[in-house]
Design a protein around this motif. Sequence first.
Motif, PDB file in Angstrom:
ATOM      1  N   PRO A   1      46.932 110.021  44.582  1.00 54.55           N
ATOM      2  CA  PRO A   1      46.915 111.352  45.203  1.00 54.55           C
ATOM      3  C   PRO A   1      45.507 111.690  45.706  1.00 54.55           C
ATOM      4  O   PRO A   1      44.506 111.161  45.210  1.00 54.55           O
ATOM      5  N   GLU A   2      45.434 112.576  46.684  1.00 55.00           N
ATOM      6  CA  GLU A   2      44.153 112.918  47.306  1.00 55.00           C
ATOM      7  C   GLU A   2      43.156 113.514  46.316  1.00 55.00           C
ATOM      8  O   GLU A   2      41.954 113.255  46.399  1.00 55.00           O
ATOM      9  N   ASP A   3      43.620 114.288  45.355  1.00 56.62           N
ATOM     10  CA  ASP A   3      42.680 114.900  44.406  1.00 56.62           C
ATOM     11  C   ASP A   3      41.989 113.862  43.525  1.00 56.62           C
ATOM     12  O   ASP A   3      40.916 114.103  42.995  1.00 56.62           O
TER      13      ASP A   3
ATOM     14  N   TYR B   1      34.815 109.326  49.295  1.00 55.48           N
ATOM     15  CA  TYR B   1      35.182 109.757  50.641  1.00 55.48           C
ATOM     16  C   TYR B   1      35.016 108.592  51.597  1.00 55.48           C
ATOM     17  O   TYR B   1      34.271 107.644  51.337  1.00 55.48           O
TER      18      TYR B   1
ATOM     19  N   ASP C   1      38.818 113.179  45.300  1.00 57.21           N
ATOM     20  CA  ASP C   1      37.939 114.343  45.184  1.00 57.21           C
ATOM     21  C   ASP C   1      37.270 114.385  43.811  1.00 57.21           C
ATOM     22  O   ASP C   1      36.068 114.653  43.711  1.00 57.21           O
ATOM     23  N   LEU C   2      38.043 114.126  42.771  1.00 56.41           N
ATOM     24  CA  LEU C   2      37.492 114.158  41.410  1.00 56.41           C
ATOM     25  C   LEU C   2      36.404 113.106  41.198  1.00 56.41           C
ATOM     26  O   LEU C   2      35.455 113.328  40.452  1.00 56.41           O
TER      27      LEU C   2
END
Length: 63
Positions: A27-29, A37, A32-33
């Motif tokens: 998942p995208e999060d 990127y 982020d965590l």
Amino acid sequence: MMNHINSYCRKKSFGKCAYDLAMDVFPEDFFDLLGLYKIPANEVMLKPQLLKEAYEKAKARDK
């Protein structure tokens, strides 16, 4: 440094980079965590200069 390596497109991956392949699974999060990127293809640097620049930025930040 790892963002540059994972953003490098490879022939063995059908022109995709490791970041793109991982985006299909996680998942995208997740990215982020971890602070991960994708670097635009025209900005990927796989030379020792990248480490030198990162070191200099960290050194300036610590002052």
